[in-house]
Scaffold this active site. Structure first.
Site, PDB file in Angstrom:
ATOM      1  N   ASP A  80      59.438  31.033  92.601  1.00  0.00           N
ATOM      2  CA  ASP A  80      60.889  31.105  92.572  1.00  0.00           C
ATOM      3  C   ASP A  80      61.431  32.530  92.499  1.00  0.00           C
ATOM      4  OD1 ASP A  80      63.556  29.821  92.240  1.00  0.00           O
ATOM      5  OD2 ASP A  80      63.442  30.826  90.294  1.00  0.00           O
ATOM      6  N   ASP A  83      58.664  35.202  88.459  1.00  0.00           N
ATOM      7  CA  ASP A  83      57.774  34.356  87.669  1.00  0.00           C
ATOM      8  C   ASP A  83      56.869  33.553  88.604  1.00  0.00           C
ATOM      9  OD1 ASP A  83      59.552  32.573  88.805  1.00  0.00           O
ATOM     10  OD2 ASP A  83      60.670  32.239  86.952  1.00  0.00           O
ATOM     11  N   TYR A 235      66.314  25.739  83.963  1.00  0.00           N
ATOM     12  CA  TYR A 235      66.632  26.966  84.680  1.00  0.00           C
ATOM     13  C   TYR A 235      67.573  26.753  85.864  1.00  0.00           C
ATOM     14  CZ  TYR A 235      62.814  28.593  81.818  1.00  0.00           C
ATOM     15  OH  TYR A 235      62.006  28.890  80.754  1.00  0.00           O
ATOM     16  N   GLU A 473      66.193  41.354  88.321  1.00  0.00           N
ATOM     17  CA  GLU A 473      65.443  40.182  88.794  1.00  0.00           C
ATOM     18  C   GLU A 473      65.560  40.073  90.312  1.00  0.00           C
ATOM     19  OE1 GLU A 473      62.995  37.729  88.034  1.00  0.00           O
ATOM     20  OE2 GLU A 473      64.284  36.644  86.647  1.00  0.00           O
TER      21      GLU A 473
END
Length: 781
Positions: A80, A83, A235, A473
């Site tokens: 994704d 991670d 999430y 991120e």
């Protein structure tokens, strides 16, 4: 006083570095800003190849990736973000948007020479979405989210750590019937059918079959309650689902021409279209993303029907993102902007939202407002401004697409790209004085080409820290609309992909190496403490058939009338005694003449794995000795002397801090030398993923002071003077010699305690000298 001075200096450096962690604005925008959009598209495909899970396809171009998570209940797919969780929702959302870009701008992608690469990557995502369809349920997520977000390491060794912590193989997963997820899957597979119907008819037919059945499941369920517990519901908690049904129905209409899909939109989904707060007006604010596809569905519906009311709605949405929309009380309803021009919706993935809207704006300019040149130009220009902002046309001059532009952020929140072996990631990306005082790894192993970072704060600053997830991120959905927009950009502005991309990376540091020190060394034996180290990252990997050699010279024994038969070897302490990694030690083996070695072999070397502080090294203590009772012909005690032993060079007795990285203890993968230099000069040549790219030779052994010419004792940083900075430099070298290597003359200068080799005692002596506790070093007496 000495240590107060050190602490004060370190604190001052840390404070100075901390002041610059949030990058301030500094005007640097350019009116004639230029971007090679084809290069950007090429690199975005590379990012998606980095994100591949499972057994990698032959066409994967990432030299530092290898297979991972091979036994997942649904193989393949994209991780994704930074991670290692896989979500059906974000895989589907991403695949649909990538397919949409290719549906609309296929010819431009072909002209750029990126069509096959694009198709390969799109199919990778679609095949995973297809595999997640289990009939009345779908596999929503795969991972143990509690583990995934606690551990930091590379995908290739994830399962070794997960199982060590009590996890299962295959990984846990959720089966769900969440309507938002199943509808997005239907949309993706319908869009995939449109792309592949002429390229791969059988595959496309399978996509369409599953798209239709998933849509039926979605329309029947109409409920988002069951979103899973492994991560999906934590999430990516989907909210409304009618927008997802509206979106999927339009793609299915485009795939099949079946009017019933549009009829369903009119009767069931459009009446549920969200409204503005306390208004009967259809919602035109917010933005296109995985959890809100209202505006994308509206655009598709207009393209499919040509209904004027939706043209006005699309214009209103784009104006909300651009120059604003006049509201009922005479104000101007407009998204927030940073001071330097980014349309800023929210902190999480601010660039993602702007580039998603840029995609809608460019497509609308070509498909909706193509009868109004001025309006089409307005939206195209706005979209280009948002895309170029991401490429560095902002007041910071910072390109948020990694591997593009002149200046990228230092930090990116991505585990595998970091190449971290220790599970300690907080210091990644630190620069300057802050890096000098970091405890853990600061340098990234890899360049994450093509990844779009989260983006700036609302005030235009950027918090360039790996822990600032909102800013640094990356994610597959962040790159989705951005990639589709690039398809439109190359249609308008052209561009050429790079001919020499991607580069094959070679290691920046030693991947497998040895550290050692003496426990004791006297005239009867040599007892050693040795670490076998695994800091691999090109790719991250483990070695089953792992061993290392310690070389010693028995010339002094031969001179005293003895032979190798008088030498005894034994292991004293083995970190892995009793488990699958237990080490065995060989009897002495002749290397050449009086030079012998012992080979220490792991039962299973995979226990030395770059997954955390307790795993990336394996400690073994062993002794090479002669009997105390051994006598010469004239009755004197036979004396053992390690000073002539090849592998003992520069080793010192002491604590863990006194251990040194030594190339004189050689390491092997089976029969292949992978670290160090054998006594005859044969040196390890580590290889890349494909075993055809050579790296630099192992470092030479530390020199002794006798090799020196002119010496300034204490000057470890070679600045021509002796100060506290030299002590700091020595301590850095001791902590991580592969990163903070000292040059030959620096090693000579730093060895001030007269005991041979650079150790913590040398740093202490330099500190005493700087504090005027001593006026000269021992070696100068």
């Amino acid at each position: 006083m000495i240590f107060k001075k050190i602490v004060a200096a370190v604190s001052a450096l840390s404070l100075t570095a901390g002041m610059f962690m949030t990058v301030p604005a500094a005007p640097a925008k350019a009116a004639d800003f230029k971007v090679n959009y084809a290069e950007a598209l090429q690199k975005s495909m590379f990012f998606y190849e980095v994100q591949q899970a499972g057994v990698l396809p032959e066409w994967n171009q990432v030299s530092w990736r290898a297979d991972s998570m091979e036994n997942d209940v649904v193989p393949g797919g994209w991780f994704d973000a930074g991670d290692h969780i896989k979500f059906a929702l974000t895989n589907a959302y991403t695949a649909a948007v990538l397919a949409w870009g290719l549906i609309e701008y296929k010819d431009a992608v072909k002209k750029a020479g990126l069509y096959e690469t694009y198709l390969n990557n799109l199919q990778w995502g679609l095949d995973y979405v297809l595999g997640c369809d289990k009939g009345d349920k779908v596999v929503g997520s795969i991972a143990d989210d509690a583990f995934d977000h606690v551990w930091w390491g590379s995908a290739e060794v994830y399962m070794r750590k997960f199982i060590l912590k009590g996890g299962s193989d295959p990984r846990p997963y959720d089966e769900i019937d969440c309507t938002s997820t199943t509808a997005q899957m239907a949309a993706a597979l319908a869009a995939g059918y449109i792309v592949f119907k002429d390229e791969k008819p059988e595959l496309a037919a399978d996509y369409l079959k599953h798209a239709e059945s998933l849509f039926k499941l979605s329309d029947k369920t109409r409920d988002n309650t069951n979103q899973g517990i492994q991560g999906g519901g934590n999430y990516y908690k989907a909210s409304s689902f009618y927008d997802d049904l509206f979106y999927a129905a339009n793609f299915l209409y485009m795939a099949t021409g079946d009017q019933s899909y549009l009829d369903k939109c009119e009767s069931d989904y459009i009446p549920e279209f969200q409204l503005e707060n306390q208004s009967t007006e259809k919602k035109y604010t917010w933005g296109f993303c995985w959890d809100d596809v209202h505006q994308a569905a509206a655009l598709l519906y207009y393209i499919n029907t040509g209904k004027t009311e939706w043209k006005e709605h699309i214009r209103k949405h784009l104006d909300y993102w651009g120059d604003g929309v006049a509201n009922s009380w005479g104000g101007n309803n407009r998204v927030q902007y940073t001071p330097d021009g980014l349309a800023w919706l929210m902190q999480w993935g601010s660039l993602r939202h702007a580039e998603n809207t840029a995609w809608l704006a460019m497509l609308a300019a070509d498909k909706v407002f193509n009868d109004d040149a001025a309006l089409a130009k307005k939206y195209n220009d706005w979209a280009k401004s948002q895309m170029d902002y991401a490429f560095g046309n902002n007041d910071l001059g910072l390109c948020y697409v990694i591997g593009m532009g002149d200046k990228n952020p230092n930090s990116v929140h991505h585990r595998t790209a970091s190449g971290v072996a220790t599970d300690m990631w907080n210091d990644l990306g630190k620069q300057g004085a802050d890096a000098e005082n970091a405890k853990w790894q600061t340098e990234y192993a890899h360049t994450l080409y093509g990844a779009l970072e989260g983006g700036p704060n609302q005030d235009g600053t950027f918090t360039d820290e790996v822990g600032s997830y909102q800013n640094t991120e990356v994610a597959i959905d962040y790159n989705a609309g951005y990639t589709a927009a690039l398809c439109a950009m190359i249609d308008d502005y052209g561009g050429e992909p790079l001919k020499d991309f991607p580069p094959v990376e070679t290691p920046k540091w030693d991947e497998f190496f040895m550290k050692a020190s003496f426990n004791q060394a006297n005239d009867s034996y040599t007892e050693l403490k040795v670490y076998a180290m695994n800091h691999s990252a090109w790719p991250t990997r483990v070695i089953k058939d792992l061993s290392y050699n310690y070389y010693f010279d028995i010339s002094e024994l031969v001179e005293q009338g003895c032979s190798i038969n008088d030498v005894q070897v034994k292991i004293g302490n083995d970190q892995h005694a009793g488990d699958e990694g237990e080490i065995s030690i060989s009897d002495p083996i002749q290397y050449d003449g009086n030079i012998y070695y012992v080979k220490l072999t792991f039962k299973d070397g995979r226990v030395v794995m770059p997954t955390g502080q307790s795993e990336w090294r394996s400690e073994c203590q062993f002794r090479i000795s002669i009997p105390d009772s051994l006598k010469t012909a004239d009755g004197n005690k036979v004396k053992w002397d390690s000073s002539n032993d090849y592998s003992a060079q520069n080793l010192v007795q002491g604590s863990e801090m006194d251990m040194i990285v030594t190339p004189n203890i050689t390491m092997y993968d089976g029969d292949t030398l992978i670290w160090g230099t054998e006594p005859d000069g044969t040196t390890a040549q580590p290889t890349s993923k494909n075993n055809d790219e050579k790296t630099t030779d192992a470092p030479a052994p530390q020199p002794s002071s006798s090799e020196s010419g002119s010496v300034l004792y204490g000057d470890a940083n070679l600045d021509g003077k002796v100060s506290i900075s030299d002590a700091v430099r020595v301590l850095q070298y001791i902590a991580n010699a592969s990163k903070y290597n000292l040059e030959k003359q620096a090693l000579i200068n730093a060895d001030v305690d007269g005991e041979g080799g650079v150790t913590g005692r040398d740093a202490m002596e330099i500190q005493k000298y700087d504090a005027k506790v001593i006026s000269k070093f021992v070696v100068e007496n």
